[in-house]
Scaffold this motif. Structure first.
Motif, PDB file in Angstrom:
ATOM      1  N   PHE A 304       2.357  -1.790  -1.063  1.00  0.00           N
ATOM      2  CA  PHE A 304       1.716  -0.732  -1.955  1.00  0.00           C
ATOM      3  C   PHE A 304       2.718  -0.001  -2.751  1.00  0.00           C
ATOM      4  CE2 PHE A 304      -1.800   2.149  -2.868  1.00  0.00           C
ATOM      5  CZ  PHE A 304      -2.409   1.530  -3.887  1.00  0.00           C
ATOM      6  N   LEU A 306       4.926   2.104  -1.034  1.00  0.00           N
ATOM      7  CA  LEU A 306       5.009   3.610  -0.628  1.00  0.00           C
ATOM      8  C   LEU A 306       6.305   3.956   0.176  1.00  0.00           C
ATOM      9  CD1 LEU A 306       1.540   3.923   0.953  1.00  0.00           C
ATOM     10  CD2 LEU A 306       2.748   5.787  -0.365  1.00  0.00           C
ATOM     11  N   PRO A 327       2.899   3.815  -5.463  1.00  0.00           N
ATOM     12  CA  PRO A 327       1.568   3.317  -5.580  1.00  0.00           C
ATOM     13  C   PRO A 327       1.250   3.015  -7.062  1.00  0.00           C
ATOM     14  CG  PRO A 327       1.647   4.866  -4.039  1.00  0.00           C
ATOM     15  CD  PRO A 327       2.917   4.865  -4.587  1.00  0.00           C
ATOM     16  N   GLY A 328       1.306   3.848  -7.844  1.00  0.00           N
ATOM     17  CA  GLY A 328       1.278   3.793  -9.500  1.00  0.00           C
ATOM     18  C   GLY A 328       1.642   2.474  -9.790  1.00  0.00           C
ATOM     19  N   ILE A 331      -0.339  -0.312  -8.285  1.00  0.00           N
ATOM     20  CA  ILE A 331      -1.937  -0.224  -8.961  1.00  0.00           C
ATOM     21  C   ILE A 331      -2.162  -1.035 -10.203  1.00  0.00           C
ATOM     22  CG2 ILE A 331      -3.693   1.232  -9.951  1.00  0.00           C
ATOM     23  CD1 ILE A 331      -2.770   3.282  -7.676  1.00  0.00           C
ATOM     24  N   LEU A 337      -5.561  -0.700  -2.121  1.00  0.00           N
ATOM     25  CA  LEU A 337      -5.448  -0.276  -0.739  1.00  0.00           C
ATOM     26  C   LEU A 337      -6.289   0.791  -0.336  1.00  0.00           C
ATOM     27  CD1 LEU A 337      -3.871  -0.490   1.840  1.00  0.00           C
ATOM     28  CD2 LEU A 337      -2.585   1.618   1.337  1.00  0.00           C
ATOM     29  N   LEU A 359     -10.771   8.893  -9.849  1.00  0.00           N
ATOM     30  CA  LEU A 359      -9.492   9.238  -9.713  1.00  0.00           C
ATOM     31  C   LEU A 359      -8.341   8.198  -9.947  1.00  0.00           C
ATOM     32  CD1 LEU A 359      -8.070  11.718  -8.971  1.00  0.00           C
ATOM     33  CD2 LEU A 359      -7.916  11.093  -6.491  1.00  0.00           C
ATOM     34  N   THR A 360      -8.775   6.946  -9.738  1.00  0.00           N
ATOM     35  CA  THR A 360      -7.760   5.954  -9.759  1.00  0.00           C
ATOM     36  C   THR A 360      -7.817   5.410 -11.342  1.00  0.00           C
ATOM     37  OG1 THR A 360      -9.748   4.339  -9.189  1.00  0.00           O
ATOM     38  CG2 THR A 360      -7.798   4.735  -7.333  1.00  0.00           C
TER      39      THR A 360
END
Lengths: 500, 326
Positions: A304, A306, A327-328, A331, A337, A359-360
């Motif tokens: 992801f 991180l 993560p951006g 995504i 995740l 939020l995402t």
């Protein structure tokens, strides 16, 4: 030993407990069973003095009692070991055990020698061969739990309440815990055991009490009960457990991982993930099993984006090599995740359902740089309906929902990004049977619709129920890959660390 | 009585600071006939406009679970830079160069100064994972020291009518500082309520890890928040400098405390994620009215401080007890 009669507790209009009656006997392990929101934790908080105002009467050793504070309950001999352990990491074992009850010499200074000696005795009794001077931060979770139990024994507790004690510890630590519980039983302590893991209850418990919707439904001997009996009493009807039909072979690879390594954050010579190779196909559910510390969570985090600076190896998504820096990035490429700790990492608990879901995905409800509230509510309501989220409205604060519904919100916020690959880390931890099944059903539906799914779990039945293929991890290695019809023995054998 | 109190409880809770403000005004009005006059009203609003500028920025910072102790010093340096440039320009004798500044140029330079200092705060906090308390405490001394260096310890005065108009002028019957602070409030309310940026600020304060996993670029948002806080402190600095027609080297000392007080009285949680700009505005007005009232009632300045402290305590205690159930 401890008996509660007609306990009723209301929170600003909501009745959390409704005339609950139950009894805990000395020398017996009593399992308190119930779905999330059934009132288990409220009841435990009353018994341990956290909530002093309630209706009804508690009897302790034949005398009526009313605890004004946790300290009050402890002094009477009732100790509670919470799901989240309450130890201070930078104090040592002795200091933690004696916190608030320090022994002093006649000069008024701390009697460190006596406290250390007593701690040593307690640890011996619990078979924990560790120096009393060890800092709590250096202990494993299972060992910390033993320290909590030692704390309860120090004050000669007669009733020990354990709230989900095995949710964070490994199988071998569970065995240690069970041995300790068996010993405590022999010492005529009354043990109250709260857990969602039915297998444990059948192993440990002598008696059971079932709570449902704040009412005590039934109590009795554990002997002669079956899994299905208990589940029926919990939910009020029989529940059919979901199972993936047959191993499905995906036509098209979605994710392929080659030689993935993750360096240890401090000891840079060591790797937390060691040369991992695997693939996930479109519409395929791949389960990853491993014990605590096997590197399961780290694997998902690495995929992801991180830990970009510590990662090496190749990650391909749709046959394209990818290096996610955040993560951006992940995504945007179509990854999602659902993290292990939904309260801390999955949700912003203080915000409402709507805000958490969007939020995402705020760019989709944005127009000319401003957010469109109506569109946002529509998005949220769509998922509230689709996933059957039980909430008073999309404006309800996430904190006020039950674990299962919170997890559905986390799922919603990721489904709203229309991911290609959905990664789930312990997706049903601390969730009741009903919600669990709903989540399984959803995962199967998503896979059928072509989404690739990677599920990490430490619960074997869960892995076996939904996976098309099972990967087993141990100490940062991917030890084996097994088909969906693998036996529990095979999986466990591959999961147990080879080096001691 | 019981029943009616229960029914109105949510309403009372929602508007508790407005109700407190109303009670405060009535009490002072009863005790002093000078309080409820138009002139005094504008006076109060003009006095609090500087605190509002700073406190709006502080609210953003506190919402991300941070704090900015440097706003007072940043205010002083920004005001001093603007005043110095306006009055003396930049002289580089070596290159035989002189750059003069218009009022507009000086204002831009002042705001830029605040922004850069704020950006530096945000950068230090995110790059080195410093606690905001420590990073901005360092900036508090650094900026104050730079102010002393720039002014050589003396006030810079004689800034001209067009600059002092900013702090003393009127437009459409309303003092200019009130227009400016009002505009800032309006824009930030919109920013916090209606944009992605605002949403991310609340999410970071509520749970930084959840926000990170949701794809929010935490560092970028935090740096923007501190930059904005610096820029708004600079606006406050320009207002102060212009009203006094003088940039004082020790201007803005302990202003950070007044602005934190406004934020806290306004109901924003110091642990982040919960609060609002409008709450902070109410907090700033309460402090302003209180200051004004105590002066009108001839209360000694020493007692004024004691009273202010007690009001802060009361505000937080009431706020705590009203959110206990959550």
């Amino acid at each position: 030993m401890l008996r509660a009669e007609n306990i009723t507790k209301r929170f600003s209009g909501v009745t959390a407990l409704d005339a609950v009656c139950l009894e805990f006997q000395a020398g017996k392990v009593t399992a308190v069973i119930g779905e999330n929101g059934a009132g288990k934790s409220t009841l435990m908080k009353i018994l341990s003095g956290v909530y002093p105002d309630y209706e009804g009467q508690i009897w302790y050793k034949g005398n009526p009692v009313r605890f004004a504070s946790p300290r009050d309950a402890q002094d009477c001999g009732i100790a509670i070991i919470h799901q989240e352990l309450n130890l201070i990491p930078y104090l040592n074992i002795t200091e933690n055990i004696f916190l608030g009850r320090e022994l002093t010499t006649r000069w008024g200074t701390l009697d460190k020698k006596a406290m250390r000696l007593r701690t040593g005795q307690l640890l011996d009794r619990l078979n924990l061969s560790i120096s009393p001077d060890t800092l709590v931060s250096e202990l494993k979770v299972g060992q910390q739990q033993v320290v909590e139990i030692a704390k309860a024994l120090l004050i000669d507790s007669e009733v020990i309440i354990m709230d989900e004690p095995t949710s964070a510890i490994s199988e071998s630590e569970v065995d240690v815990l069970f041995r300790i519980i068996a010993d405590l039983k022999k010492e005529q302590k009354a043990i109250v055991y709260i857990s969602h893991k039915l297998d444990e209850l059948f192993k440990m418990a002598d008696r059971f009490v079932v709570l449902r919707d704040g009412k005590s439904i039934e109590s009795g001997e554990m002997q002669g009960m079956t899994h299905d009996d208990i589940i029926r009493k919990m939910v009020g009807r029989a529940v059919h457990t979901i199972r993936r039909q047959a191993g499905f072979l995906s036509p098209k690879p979605l994710l392929s991982v080659e030689n993935l390594c993750l360096k240890h954050p401090e000891r840079t010579q060591e790797n937390q993930l060691k040369n991992i190779f695997f693939t996930v196909g479109q519409g395929e559910i791949v389960g990853i099993f491993g014990l605590m510390g096997a590197g399961r969570t780290e694997l998902l985090e690495t995929l992801f984006g991180l830990h970009p600076k510590r990662t090496s190896g190749k990650i391909r998504l749709d046959e394209q090599e990818r290096h996610f820096k955040s993560p951006g990035d992940a995504i945007a490429a179509g990854l999602a995740l659902v993290p292990e700790d939904r309260k801390k990492d999955g949700l912003v608990l203080g915000l409402d359902v709507r805000t958490n879901i969007s939020l995402t995905n705020l760019n989709s409800i944005e127009r000319n740089g401003l957010l469109n509230r109506a569109k946002e509510s529509k998005l949220a309501n769509q998922y509230i309906t689709d996933l059957n989220i039980k909430t008073s409205s999309e404006r309800q604060t996430a904190r006020n929902l039950s674990g299962g519904n919170q997890q559905k919100i986390v799922l919603s916020k990721w489904l709203a990004t229309h991911p290609k690959l959905l990664m789930l880390d312990e997706p049903t931890r601390g969730i009741d049977v009903n919600a669990k099944n709903e989540i399984y059903k959803l995962i199967l539906q998503l896979a059928d619709a072509g989404m690739g799914i990677l599920v990490v779990s430490s619960e074997l039945p869960e892995i076996l129920a939904i996976s098309d293929r099972i990967l087993v991890m141990s100490e940062g290695n991917l030890t084996t890959e097994l088909p969906a019809n693998a036996s529990e023995d095979e999986i466990l054998k591959a999961a147990i660390p080879q080096t001691i | 009585m019981q029943i009616s109190l229960q029914t109105y409880r949510p309403v009372i809770l929602k508007f508790q600071s407005l109700i407190a403000l109303l009670l405060l005004c009535i009490t002072i009005g009863l005790l002093s006939d000078k309080f409820f006059t138009v002139a005094n009203g504008w006076n109060v609003l003009r006095q609090i406009s500087v605190n509002i500028c700073i406190s709006v920025g502080m609210t953003l910072v506190v919402l991300t679970a941070g704090i900015d102790l440097s706003v007072g010093s940043v205010l002083a340096l920004s005001g001093a830079i603007a005043a110095g440039l306006l009055r003396n320009g930049i002289e580089l004798p070596a290159n035989n160069l002189y750059i003069g500044f218009t009022v507009f140029g000086a204002i831009v330079a002042g705001i830029l100064t605040g922004s850069v200092l704020g950006w530096f705060n945000g950068w230090a906090i995110t790059r080195f994972k410093l606690p905001p308390f420590v990073a901005t405490l360092a900036m508090l001394t650094i900026a104050r020291g730079l102010t002393m260096l720039w002014t050589e310890g003396f006030p810079i005065t004689g800034l001209g009518d067009s600059f002092t108009f900013l702090g003393t002028g009127w437009f459409l019957g309303i003092p200019l500082p009130v227009w400016i602070s009002g505009g800032i409030v309006l824009v930030t309310v919109l920013l916090m309520d209606q944009t992605r940026f605002g949403r991310y600020v609340y999410a970071i304060g509520g749970s930084e890890s959840a926000a990170r996993l949701s794809g929010v670029n935490i560092n970028r948002i935090k740096i923007r928040v501190y930059t904005l806080a610096g820029a708004l402190a600079a606006v406050g600095g320009l207002l102060v400098t212009s009203r006094l027609d003088s940039a004082q080297p020790n201007a803005g000392t302990s202003y950070e405390l007044d602005s934190i007080a406004a934020v806290v009285i306004g109901g924003t949680s110091l642990s982040g994620g919960r609060g609002s700009i409008l709450g902070t505005v109410q907090g700033a007005v309460i402090i302003g009215v209180l200051n004004n009232g105590l002066v009108l009632l001839n209360v000694s300045p020493f007692w004024q401080q004691v009273v202010k402290g007690i009001v802060i305590l009361l505000a937080v205690i009431i706020d705590k007890s009203s959110t206990k159930g959550e």
